[in-house]
Write an enzyme that holds these catalytic residues in place. Structure first.
Site, mmCIF file in Angstrom:
data_model
loop_
_atom_site.group_PDB
_atom_site.id
_atom_site.type_symbol
_atom_site.label_atom_id
_atom_site.label_comp_id
_atom_site.label_asym_id
_atom_site.label_seq_id
_atom_site.Cartn_x
_atom_site.Cartn_y
_atom_site.Cartn_z
ATOM 1 N N ASN A 180 129.571 47.733 -58.061
ATOM 2 C CA ASN A 180 129.252 46.897 -56.842
ATOM 3 C C ASN A 180 129.314 48.125 -55.422
ATOM 4 O O ASN A 180 129.686 49.242 -55.322
ATOM 5 C CB ASN A 180 130.734 45.812 -56.652
ATOM 6 C CG ASN A 180 131.823 46.414 -56.714
ATOM 7 O OD1 ASN A 180 132.025 47.539 -56.987
ATOM 8 N ND2 ASN A 180 132.684 45.823 -56.180
ATOM 9 N N GLU A 229 127.367 43.371 -61.948
ATOM 10 C CA GLU A 229 126.114 43.226 -62.297
ATOM 11 C C GLU A 229 124.424 43.403 -62.041
ATOM 12 O O GLU A 229 123.968 43.349 -62.747
ATOM 13 C CB GLU A 229 126.821 42.090 -63.227
ATOM 14 C CG GLU A 229 127.975 41.664 -64.129
ATOM 15 C CD GLU A 229 128.405 41.254 -62.820
ATOM 16 O OE1 GLU A 229 128.325 41.888 -61.547
ATOM 17 O OE2 GLU A 229 130.412 40.597 -63.214
ATOM 18 N N CYS A 269 130.500 36.499 -60.750
ATOM 19 C CA CYS A 269 130.249 35.632 -59.917
ATOM 20 C C CYS A 269 129.192 34.496 -60.482
ATOM 21 O O CYS A 269 127.963 34.768 -61.557
ATOM 22 C CB CYS A 269 129.606 36.104 -58.470
ATOM 23 S SG CYS A 269 128.352 36.810 -57.948
ATOM 24 N N CYS A 278 125.545 36.540 -60.032
ATOM 25 C CA CYS A 278 125.062 36.936 -61.459
ATOM 26 C C CYS A 278 125.300 36.543 -62.481
ATOM 27 O O CYS A 278 124.385 36.982 -63.642
ATOM 28 C CB CYS A 278 125.978 38.087 -61.099
ATOM 29 S SG CYS A 278 126.307 38.711 -60.401
ATOM 30 N N GLU A 284 128.987 47.835 -51.845
ATOM 31 C CA GLU A 284 129.079 46.700 -50.341
ATOM 32 C C GLU A 284 128.488 47.475 -49.442
ATOM 33 O O GLU A 284 127.965 48.640 -49.435
ATOM 34 C CB GLU A 284 130.678 46.405 -49.963
ATOM 35 C CG GLU A 284 131.473 46.144 -51.421
ATOM 36 C CD GLU A 284 132.752 45.576 -50.961
ATOM 37 O OE1 GLU A 284 133.788 46.172 -50.006
ATOM 38 O OE2 GLU A 284 133.442 44.695 -51.896
ATOM 39 N N CYS A 299 126.922 42.914 -56.379
ATOM 40 C CA CYS A 299 127.396 43.405 -57.352
ATOM 41 C C CYS A 299 127.607 44.415 -58.395
ATOM 42 O O CYS A 299 125.882 44.516 -58.931
ATOM 43 C CB CYS A 299 127.621 41.965 -58.171
ATOM 44 S SG CYS A 299 128.429 40.832 -57.580
HETATM 45 N N1 THU Z 1 132.144 41.654 -57.075
HETATM 46 C C1 THU Z 1 130.995 41.796 -58.319
HETATM 47 O O1 THU Z 1 130.636 43.472 -58.192
HETATM 48 N N2 THU Z 1 131.195 41.908 -59.810
HETATM 49 C C2 THU Z 1 131.713 40.196 -60.259
HETATM 50 O O2 THU Z 1 131.922 39.468 -61.179
HETATM 51 C C3 THU Z 1 132.892 40.089 -58.679
HETATM 52 C C4 THU Z 1 133.215 40.520 -57.773
HETATM 53 C C5 THU Z 1 132.166 42.347 -56.910
HETATM 54 C C6 THU Z 1 131.611 41.679 -55.261
HETATM 55 C C7 THU Z 1 132.497 42.302 -53.712
HETATM 56 O O3 THU Z 1 131.410 43.593 -54.030
HETATM 57 C C8 THU Z 1 133.419 41.739 -54.202
HETATM 58 O O4 THU Z 1 133.655 42.740 -55.950
HETATM 59 C C9 THU Z 1 134.549 41.622 -54.309
HETATM 60 O O5 THU Z 1 134.753 40.045 -54.125
#
Ligand code: THU
Length: 130
Positions: free
Chosen positions: A39, A52, A83, A86, A41, A50
């Site tokens: 991920n 994925e 999520c 994704c 941000e 994310c």
């Molecule tokens: N996040 C992911 O990268 N993948 C997931 O399956 C769930 C959430 C990340 C997004 C964000 O950077 C952090 O987790 C908190 O939501």
């Protein structure tokens, strides 16, 4: 296992100054090759991506568009599921029976298929004229 190591290793590179929650994802393409993503941000929070999505982008950038297997790992009390967005992104390149393994860094694992994670998914068929 190669997929597990790829997801664990890439997770270390997650850029998470806002949530502090590092996620790693690894996909195995139909060719057998493994693609990883973490991920990333952004200060404008909705612009973050994310793990994925990063792994999918790596797979497509490498010229592959069919995924065979997915592994997602985070440091969490319970395995972290992809999520909602994704799940739809994974289905674009996977199939209803594509296995998704969700894991914690301490070793707990849950395995589900894409159709279990995204029942009633929107698909191209819904866009055909009645
Ligand atoms: N996040 C992911 O990268 N993948 C997931 O399956 C769930 C959430 C990340 C997004 C964000 O950077 C952090 O987790 C908190 O939501």
């Amino acid at each position: 296992m190669e997929l597990v190591k790829a997801a664990r290793d890439v997770r270390e590179n997650a850029y998470v100054p806002y949530s502090g929650f590092k996620v790693g994802a690894a996909l195995r393409g139909a060719s057998g090759r493994v693609y990883a993503g973490c991920n990333v941000e952004n200060v404008a929070y909705p612009e973050g991506t994310c793990a994925e999505a990063g792994a999918i982008a790596a797979m497509v950038a490498a010229g592959e568009t069919t995924l065979a297997e997915v592994y997602v790992v985070a440091e969490s009390p319970a395995p972290v599921p992809p999520c909602g967005g994704c799940r739809q992104k994974l289905l674009e390149f996977g199939a209803p029976d594509t296995p998704i393994t969700m894991a914690t860094t301490s070793g707990a694992e849950t395995r589900m298929t894409l159709s279990e994670l995204l029942p009633g998914a929107f698909g191209a068929d819904h866009m055909s004229k009645p």
